[in-house]
Design an enzyme around this catalytic site. Structure first.
Site, mmCIF file in Angstrom:
data_model
loop_
_atom_site.group_PDB
_atom_site.id
_atom_site.type_symbol
_atom_site.label_atom_id
_atom_site.label_comp_id
_atom_site.label_asym_id
_atom_site.label_seq_id
_atom_site.Cartn_x
_atom_site.Cartn_y
_atom_site.Cartn_z
ATOM 1 C CG HIS A 164 11.468 -2.318 -15.898
ATOM 2 N ND1 HIS A 164 11.097 -1.226 -16.645
ATOM 3 C CD2 HIS A 164 11.374 -1.930 -14.598
ATOM 4 C CE1 HIS A 164 10.778 -0.230 -15.841
ATOM 5 N NE2 HIS A 164 10.955 -0.628 -14.584
ATOM 6 C CG ASP A 181 1.881 -2.339 3.370
ATOM 7 O OD1 ASP A 181 2.829 -3.012 3.842
ATOM 8 O OD2 ASP A 181 2.049 -1.422 2.536
ATOM 9 C CB ALA A 204 -0.935 0.000 1.216
ATOM 10 N N GLY A 205 2.066 1.151 -0.533
ATOM 11 C CA GLY A 205 2.908 2.328 -0.698
ATOM 12 C C GLY A 205 2.417 3.195 -1.841
ATOM 13 C CG ASN A 206 4.286 6.976 -2.721
ATOM 14 O OD1 ASN A 206 3.407 7.300 -1.918
ATOM 15 N ND2 ASN A 206 5.489 7.515 -2.711
ATOM 16 C CB VAL A 207 3.677 1.664 -6.917
ATOM 17 C CG1 VAL A 207 3.140 0.880 -8.126
ATOM 18 C CG2 VAL A 207 4.920 2.451 -7.341
ATOM 19 N N GLY A 208 1.233 1.108 -5.004
ATOM 20 C CA GLY A 208 0.039 0.321 -4.717
ATOM 21 C C GLY A 208 -1.186 1.174 -4.489
ATOM 22 C CB VAL A 256 4.261 -3.587 -9.933
ATOM 23 C CG1 VAL A 256 4.740 -2.197 -10.333
ATOM 24 C CG2 VAL A 256 2.877 -3.851 -10.540
#
Length: 314
Positions: free
Chosen positions: A179, A34, A11-15, A122
């Site tokens: 990537h 999280d 649940a960080g910035n990307v999530g 991701v």
């Protein structure tokens, strides 16, 4: 008809931004997960904040924050953003070993709670992490894939549109490979309003744009000073979720399991795929130019080396 269930691990910035984009597009009901600890309430706080935005933005998705994988049970799609960023003094092997262990733990939970889910990875290093997810879940390869190609293509299209002063909607592009610095933007598959890019941008300038694309993530890290990109990675992930839950049959680049396609034997690398409700429904094989093939092979070799190093660490 029930809504799709989309679980986002991390649940960080990307999530959390992926949850935002998915909710705004009403792609389904969302569970934001999280780990417990000092910030155990963080996913619940972000979920509640997103729910309170729904009357303003007009979406009806249910958004739940939790520390319990039981709340993810029966997910149709699981997005994995969990992992740590590389820190000063940390070697690539340190990052690879730590995140491989985190990915293993997460995927054991996914396997137990959502055995029919499609998994979008991701977390970085991306190509190795999606390989790890496939190994641990044991899911069919078509149901485990990695997000990177959509993001890298978006960066490429952005830079081309900026260069030419045209709408990003008119820029069509494709890239392949791992990537990172070895990704291979395909000039032969790049056009603007149907016009080949080679007729609009000189070769040396196009190569500069391609180089900036390869370093797109690092450029943002350098500007932010702390943290890394999240708006574009999350938007790219949400596009993949949409392709699956709405069975869009999008032809987009993803990290997909290649078994002889493009001469790759048994591991994940970025290739063009058709993405729909079954996951990777097929890999599209293209005729590459000699230089594109050489670049792709260099990228494949780098990914294979990464996977082999990871195997020794886990």
């Amino acid at each position: 008809m029930r809504r799709a269930k989309i679980s986002i691990i991390g649940a960080g910035n990307v999530g959390s931004t992926t949850a935002h984009w998915c909710a705004a597009a009403e792609l389904g009901d969302i569970v934001l997960v999280d780990i417990p600890g000092d910030f155990a309430d963080m996913p619940r706080g972000k979920a509640l904040d997103l729910m309170q935005a729904s009357p303003v933005m007009g979406y009806d998705s249910s958004i739940t924050g939790t520390n319990d994988y039981a709340d993810t049970a029966g997910s149709d799609v699981v997005v994995v953003t969990a992992g740590i960023p590389r820190k000063p003094g940390m070697s690539r092997d340190d990052l690879l070993g730590t995140n491989a262990k985190i990915m293993g733990s997460v995927c054991e939970q996914i396997k137990a709670t959502s055995p029919d889910a499609i998994v979008i990875v991701v977390s970085n290093p991306l190509d190795a992490m999606v390989q790890r997810a496939h190994q641990v879940t044991g899911f069919p390869a078509q149901r485990v894939l990695g997000q990177a190609g959509v993001l890298d293509t978006a960066r490429y299209r952005t830079f081309l549109a900026m260069e030419l002063g045209v709408s990003v909607e008119d820029v069509s592009a494709l890239l392949m490979g791992g990537h990172g610095d070895t990704m291979v933007p395909l000039a032969s598959c790049t056009s603007v309003g149907g016009i080949p890019v080679s007729q609009l941008i000189k070769a040396d300038r196009l190569e500069e744009i391609i180089d900036r694309t390869r370093k797109g993530g690092a450029e943002i890290v350098g500007l932010l000073k702390t943290g890394s990109a999240y708006y574009a990675p999350a938007a790219a992930t949400a596009q993949m979720v949409e392709a699956i839950v709405r069975d869009k049959k999008r032809l987009i680049p993803c990290a997909a399991y290649c078994d002889k396609e493009y001469g790759v034997g048994g591991f994940y690398v970025g290739v063009p795929v058709v993405l729909g409700s079954a996951g990777v429904e097929r890999i599209v094989e293209l005729e590459l130019t000699d230089s594109e093939q050489a670049g792709f092979q260099k990228s494949v070799d780098a990914v294979q080396e990464l996977v082999e190093v990871m195997a020794g660490l886990v």
